[in-house]
Design an enzyme around this catalytic site. Structure first.
Site, short mmCIF file in Angstrom:
data_model
loop_
_atom_site.label_atom_id
_atom_site.label_comp_id
_atom_site.label_asym_id
_atom_site.label_seq_id
_atom_site.Cartn_x
_atom_site.Cartn_y
_atom_site.Cartn_z
N HIS A 55 0.84 -1.19 0.00
CA HIS A 55 0.00 0.00 0.00
C HIS A 55 0.89 1.25 0.00
CE1 HIS A 55 -4.01 -1.80 1.71
NE2 HIS A 55 -3.57 -2.45 0.66
N GLU A 57 0.94 3.87 1.84
CA GLU A 57 1.44 4.28 3.15
C GLU A 57 2.63 3.43 3.60
OE1 GLU A 57 -1.63 3.45 2.23
OE2 GLU A 57 -3.14 4.14 3.66
N CYS A 85 -6.15 1.76 5.94
CA CYS A 85 -6.74 0.50 6.40
C CYS A 85 -6.06 0.10 7.72
CB CYS A 85 -6.52 -0.58 5.33
SG CYS A 85 -4.83 -1.22 5.26
N CYS A 88 -2.21 -0.37 7.52
CA CYS A 88 -1.44 0.88 7.42
C CYS A 88 -1.55 1.70 8.70
CB CYS A 88 -1.92 1.67 6.22
SG CYS A 88 -1.54 0.82 4.67
#
Lengths: 147, 147
Positions: A55, A57, A85, A88
């Protein structure tokens, strides 16, 4: 002269999200800022890397830590186009990042749905900046997938 | 002939945790198994890499996905010496891993403290295997830190 406002940095995150969109990735982007300078930029690369952990992040946290030579990001701010999410948010917890700014909310997969207290107690959280643009990018992406 | 039991695989995870211990890392290890074969082994490397995201589980998930050339780990099992934190549980959620086996519980930083429903609904969860050994390794580590 460019003013380094929160909006300026969120727009940088949005540019990253657009790069993800162009590559067929779910369009989420993030930048990490230290002393008013962008030290890491990343966008979601789960498809390209075939890795659910890639992801925006996560990639930005790793890049910022490498840049600083330090694993704690207490003096940094992250700008993310979408609510992080739980994975993260958990990573942001460990990083003890100073501020989290996210654009659009994610009522289905956002960390607040799982546990709103998931970030570090020292982390300040802000939301809603450029959320329309970030949200539209997500909607356009999923519309394109369905077409 | 070695029997490939759950205990055998958890012992492989424990060996990884011991490697972490020897390197001065918080001693957590993980292995991922597909078709009764270990396809990824990892231990916590947050200090060496200066990266809070470098937990054993995260490294193992990425390695397993690379090995399989697929980002979903539905047919895999992960054996972890300690209850995963919310970041790792979030990553395991995204991976849709078939089974999670963890040894010692982590009442402070384990995902169940944050949200017990954090893993994927399809994922079967087992706990307690070799928990004494895994827990003792953690206690020894923090005792050594204090001495």
């Amino acid at each position: 002269m460019e003013l380094y406002t929160h909006e300026y940095f969120m727009n940088e995150a949005l540019k990253q999200a657009k790069l993800a969109f162009e590559e067929g990735e779910i369009p989420v982007g993030a930048v990490i800022v230290s002393k008013n300078r962008v030290i890491a930029r990343a966008y979601n690369q789960t498809e390209r890397l075939g890795d659910v952990t890639a992801h925006a992040e996560m990639l930005a946290i790793t890049a910022a830590a490498n840049h600083l030579g330090a694993k704690y990001l207490s003096d940094c701010r992250i700008y993310i186009t979408l609510e992080p999410c739980p994975m993260c948010a958990g990573a942001l917890f460990w990083s003890q990042i100073g501020e989290v700014h996210f654009g659009a909310s994610d009522p289905k997969r956002g960390f607040r749905q799982s546990n709103p207290a998931m970030l570090h107690p020292k982390t300040k959280v802000f939301s809603g900046l450029l959320e329309e643009e970030a949200g539209k990018l997500m909607l356009d992406f999923f519309k394109k997938l369905r077409d």
